[in-house]
Design a protein around this motif. Structure first.
Motif, PDB file in Angstrom:
ATOM      1  N   ARG A 202     -33.533 -36.477   3.106  1.00 53.19           N
ATOM      2  CA  ARG A 202     -33.419 -35.490   4.183  1.00 53.19           C
ATOM      3  C   ARG A 202     -34.821 -34.997   4.554  1.00 53.19           C
ATOM      4  NH1 ARG A 202     -31.912 -29.744   4.041  1.00 53.19           N
ATOM      5  NH2 ARG A 202     -31.081 -29.995   1.941  1.00 53.19           N
ATOM      6  N   PRO A 203     -35.258 -35.230   5.785  1.00 49.26           N
ATOM      7  CA  PRO A 203     -36.624 -34.877   6.178  1.00 49.26           C
ATOM      8  C   PRO A 203     -36.835 -33.369   6.208  1.00 49.26           C
ATOM      9  CG  PRO A 203     -35.636 -36.434   7.726  1.00 49.26           C
ATOM     10  CD  PRO A 203     -34.529 -35.920   6.864  1.00 49.26           C
ATOM     11  N   GLN A 204     -38.065 -32.950   5.918  1.00 51.55           N
ATOM     12  CA  GLN A 204     -38.422 -31.538   5.970  1.00 51.55           C
ATOM     13  C   GLN A 204     -39.539 -31.254   6.964  1.00 51.55           C
ATOM     14  OE1 GLN A 204     -38.665 -29.720   1.839  1.00 51.55           O
ATOM     15  NE2 GLN A 204     -38.891 -31.876   1.312  1.00 51.55           N
TER      16      GLN A 204
ATOM     17  N   GLN B 147     -28.665 -35.581   7.010  1.00 53.01           N
ATOM     18  CA  GLN B 147     -28.553 -34.153   6.692  1.00 53.01           C
ATOM     19  C   GLN B 147     -27.914 -33.880   5.330  1.00 53.01           C
ATOM     20  OE1 GLN B 147     -30.320 -31.994   8.348  1.00 53.01           O
ATOM     21  NE2 GLN B 147     -30.907 -33.811   9.529  1.00 53.01           N
ATOM     22  N   LYS B 148     -27.128 -34.838   4.838  1.00 55.89           N
ATOM     23  CA  LYS B 148     -26.468 -34.598   3.541  1.00 55.89           C
ATOM     24  C   LYS B 148     -27.264 -35.151   2.366  1.00 55.89           C
ATOM     25  CE  LYS B 148     -21.744 -34.316   5.300  1.00 55.89           C
ATOM     26  NZ  LYS B 148     -20.451 -35.034   5.442  1.00 55.89           N
ATOM     27  N   GLU B 149     -28.409 -35.759   2.664  1.00 55.51           N
ATOM     28  CA  GLU B 149     -29.195 -36.369   1.599  1.00 55.51           C
ATOM     29  C   GLU B 149     -30.036 -35.320   0.858  1.00 55.51           C
ATOM     30  OE1 GLU B 149     -28.609 -39.439   0.976  1.00 55.51           O
ATOM     31  OE2 GLU B 149     -27.574 -40.000   2.829  1.00 55.51           O
ATOM     32  N   ALA B 150     -30.532 -35.717  -0.327  1.00 58.32           N
ATOM     33  CA  ALA B 150     -31.429 -34.842  -1.094  1.00 58.32           C
ATOM     34  C   ALA B 150     -32.824 -34.857  -0.484  1.00 58.32           C
ATOM     35  CB  ALA B 150     -31.479 -35.312  -2.540  1.00 58.32           C
ATOM     36  N   LEU B 151     -33.639 -33.875  -0.875  1.00 58.42           N
ATOM     37  CA  LEU B 151     -35.016 -33.808  -0.381  1.00 58.42           C
ATOM     38  C   LEU B 151     -35.910 -34.816  -1.124  1.00 58.42           C
ATOM     39  CD1 LEU B 151     -35.381 -29.927  -0.093  1.00 58.42           C
ATOM     40  CD2 LEU B 151     -34.782 -31.571   1.712  1.00 58.42           C
ATOM     41  N   PHE B 152     -37.091 -35.054  -0.551  1.00 58.97           N
ATOM     42  CA  PHE B 152     -37.963 -36.104  -1.086  1.00 58.97           C
ATOM     43  C   PHE B 152     -38.293 -35.977  -2.573  1.00 58.97           C
ATOM     44  CE2 PHE B 152     -42.067 -37.918  -2.151  1.00 58.97           C
ATOM     45  CZ  PHE B 152     -41.853 -39.249  -1.832  1.00 58.97           C
ATOM     46  N   PRO B 153     -38.709 -34.793  -3.058  1.00 54.09           N
ATOM     47  CA  PRO B 153     -39.093 -34.712  -4.478  1.00 54.09           C
ATOM     48  C   PRO B 153     -37.987 -35.180  -5.426  1.00 54.09           C
ATOM     49  CG  PRO B 153     -39.819 -32.758  -3.324  1.00 54.09           C
ATOM     50  CD  PRO B 153     -38.945 -33.508  -2.356  1.00 54.09           C
ATOM     51  N   GLU B 154     -36.743 -34.824  -5.101  1.00 57.08           N
ATOM     52  CA  GLU B 154     -35.632 -35.233  -5.970  1.00 57.08           C
ATOM     53  C   GLU B 154     -35.408 -36.750  -5.910  1.00 57.08           C
ATOM     54  OE1 GLU B 154     -31.980 -33.035  -5.349  1.00 57.08           O
ATOM     55  OE2 GLU B 154     -30.802 -34.699  -6.169  1.00 57.08           O
ATOM     56  N   VAL B 155     -35.424 -37.299  -4.694  1.00 58.99           N
ATOM     57  CA  VAL B 155     -35.197 -38.742  -4.547  1.00 58.99           C
ATOM     58  C   VAL B 155     -36.323 -39.536  -5.201  1.00 58.99           C
ATOM     59  CG1 VAL B 155     -34.894 -40.624  -2.899  1.00 58.99           C
ATOM     60  CG2 VAL B 155     -33.890 -38.392  -2.424  1.00 58.99           C
ATOM     61  N   ALA B 156     -37.567 -39.082  -4.989  1.00 56.54           N
ATOM     62  CA  ALA B 156     -38.713 -39.778  -5.571  1.00 56.54           C
ATOM     63  C   ALA B 156     -38.668 -39.730  -7.096  1.00 56.54           C
ATOM     64  CB  ALA B 156     -40.018 -39.154  -5.060  1.00 56.54           C
ATOM     65  N   LYS B 157     -38.270 -38.577  -7.610  1.00 52.70           N
ATOM     66  CA  LYS B 157     -38.164 -38.427  -9.063  1.00 52.70           C
ATOM     67  C   LYS B 157     -37.091 -39.361  -9.626  1.00 52.70           C
ATOM     68  CE  LYS B 157     -37.335 -34.940 -12.578  1.00 52.70           C
ATOM     69  NZ  LYS B 157     -36.306 -33.927 -12.830  1.00 52.70           N
ATOM     70  N   ASP B 158     -35.944 -39.409  -8.931  1.00 55.79           N
ATOM     71  CA  ASP B 158     -34.876 -40.319  -9.349  1.00 55.79           C
ATOM     72  C   ASP B 158     -35.334 -41.774  -9.284  1.00 55.79           C
ATOM     73  OD1 ASP B 158     -33.301 -38.152  -9.708  1.00 55.79           O
ATOM     74  OD2 ASP B 158     -32.042 -38.438  -7.928  1.00 55.79           O
ATOM     75  N   PHE B 159     -36.061 -42.081  -8.210  1.00 57.28           N
ATOM     76  CA  PHE B 159     -36.546 -43.454  -8.048  1.00 57.28           C
ATOM     77  C   PHE B 159     -37.464 -43.853  -9.199  1.00 57.28           C
ATOM     78  CE2 PHE B 159     -39.979 -46.181  -6.134  1.00 57.28           C
ATOM     79  CZ  PHE B 159     -39.262 -47.370  -6.180  1.00 57.28           C
TER      80      PHE B 159
END
Length: 306
Positions: free
Chosen positions: A50-52, A73-85
């Motif tokens: 989800r873009p900020q 809009q329902k996706e997580a923000l970048f830090p969370e996705v990057a951390k998961d990745f």
DNA sequence: GAAGCATAATGTCTTGTCCT
DNA sequence: AGGACAAGACATTATGCTTC
């Protein structure tokens, strides 16, 4: 050790004047394929973000990657996705991507959102686009698009291009074709430059050698450092007689020619690049023929004429 | 559209050479 | 010595390729 072949989709500002200086591109999707040492597919990763920063999709980009803002809009923000990745990737991995842009862009986004860099110095990775050029014997400077390579290798093109996981999977298919001995041709993401002399990179490839220096406050200090401007033979490690002194056609690239009694003419090139705290050098050295040495002399003269 | 890269072309200023 | 022009040194802009 696993290979992580990944691809990013990103968006940009629709209006140049509203661009965020430290984030020209905002990542909106991460796709990846994990391969084991035998380059067999082990797992896949696909997440949207989800873009900020850029809240509207750039006209050209949106058409290209086929994503709409509403879908994100329902996706997580970048830090969370990057951390998961990065968690999914695991620790002992070698990244690979089509072209040289993805890893620096990932690290720039991480930096912007306050995350620690992936490594404490330059990060080695595989540029599959470059390896493919080496594999097919074409010039590494004239790079081919991913769809071109897929077409050329007669792979199915059922999945759409410019979707993160889809492109990562295509890249992995090409990657599996690359002969083992070519996998030593690392590229480097210099998002973090070497901090001291110990962290500097010295690496010898089949046809050339590469050196990445620590950073210096000024260009002048950089071009005075003995290590930076040294022209040792990278095979027998002896200092060589300089045939053409360091010269520059543009202030960013410097060239020199030296001669080794055993291995012949060695051409050295320094690219001066900007680091966060000054300037650093990327020096490549390779052996060339007498004819090519003559061409370098011509280049020096030609540059001077202009 | 914008970035990044390499290279080509053009621009500006300095220096060199010839001639009177 | 001074004028005219050529050539060199360096800087900036343009082009062409990829990525999204």
């Amino acid at each position: 050790m696993n290979y992580i072949i990944f691809d990013l989709e990103w968006n940009q500002s629709s209006r140049k004047e509203r661009e965020e200086p430290h984030l020209p591109f905002e990542i909106v999707e991460i796709g990846a394929v994990k391969l084991n040492e035998k380059r067999e597919v082990v797992d896949t990763f696909e997440r949207r973000v989800r873009p900020q920063v850029y809240l509207s999709m750039h006209r050209i980009t949106g058409e290209l990657i086929g994503l709409k803002m509403e879908e994100l809009q329902k996706e997580a923000l970048f830090p969370e996705v990057a951390k998961d990745f990065l968690g999914w990737c695991g620790k002992d991995v070698l990244f690979g991507s089509w072209g040289p842009h993805d890893l620096p862009e990932l690290q720039r986004n991480m930096d912007y959102f306050g995350m620690e860099p992936i490594a404490k110095g330059p990060l080695a990775y595989l540029d599959v686009q470059k390896l493919y050029a080496l594999f097919t014997g074409s010039s590494t400077k004239q790079r081919k698009s991913l769809s071109h390579a897929i077409l050329e290798m007669h792979f199915d093109q059922e999945r759409p291009f410019h979707h993160a996981l889809s492109d990562a999977a295509y890249t992995a298919e090409i990657f599996r074709l690359i002969p083992e001995e070519l996998l030593q041709n690392f590229s480097f993401d210099n998002h973090v430059t070497p901090r001291g002399k110990q962290q500097e990179i010295h690496i010898v490839f089949d046809t050339y050698a590469k050196y990445i220096s620590r950073s210096f406050a000024t260009k002048e200090a950089l071009m005075k450092d003995p290590e930076v401007i040294s022209t040792k033979c990278y095979i027998c490690h002896r200092n060589l007689r300089r045939r053409i002194r360091w010269f520059t056609p543009n202030g960013k690239h410097y060239y020199a020619l030296s001669e080794c009694g055993i291995h012949g003419f060695m051409k050295s090139k320094i690219r001066v690049k900007k680091a966060t705290d000054g300037y650093f050098a990327e020096k490549t050295s390779k052996f060339i023929t007498g004819e090519e040495a003559e061409q370098l002399r011509e280049k020096q003269k030609h540059g001077k004429r202009k």
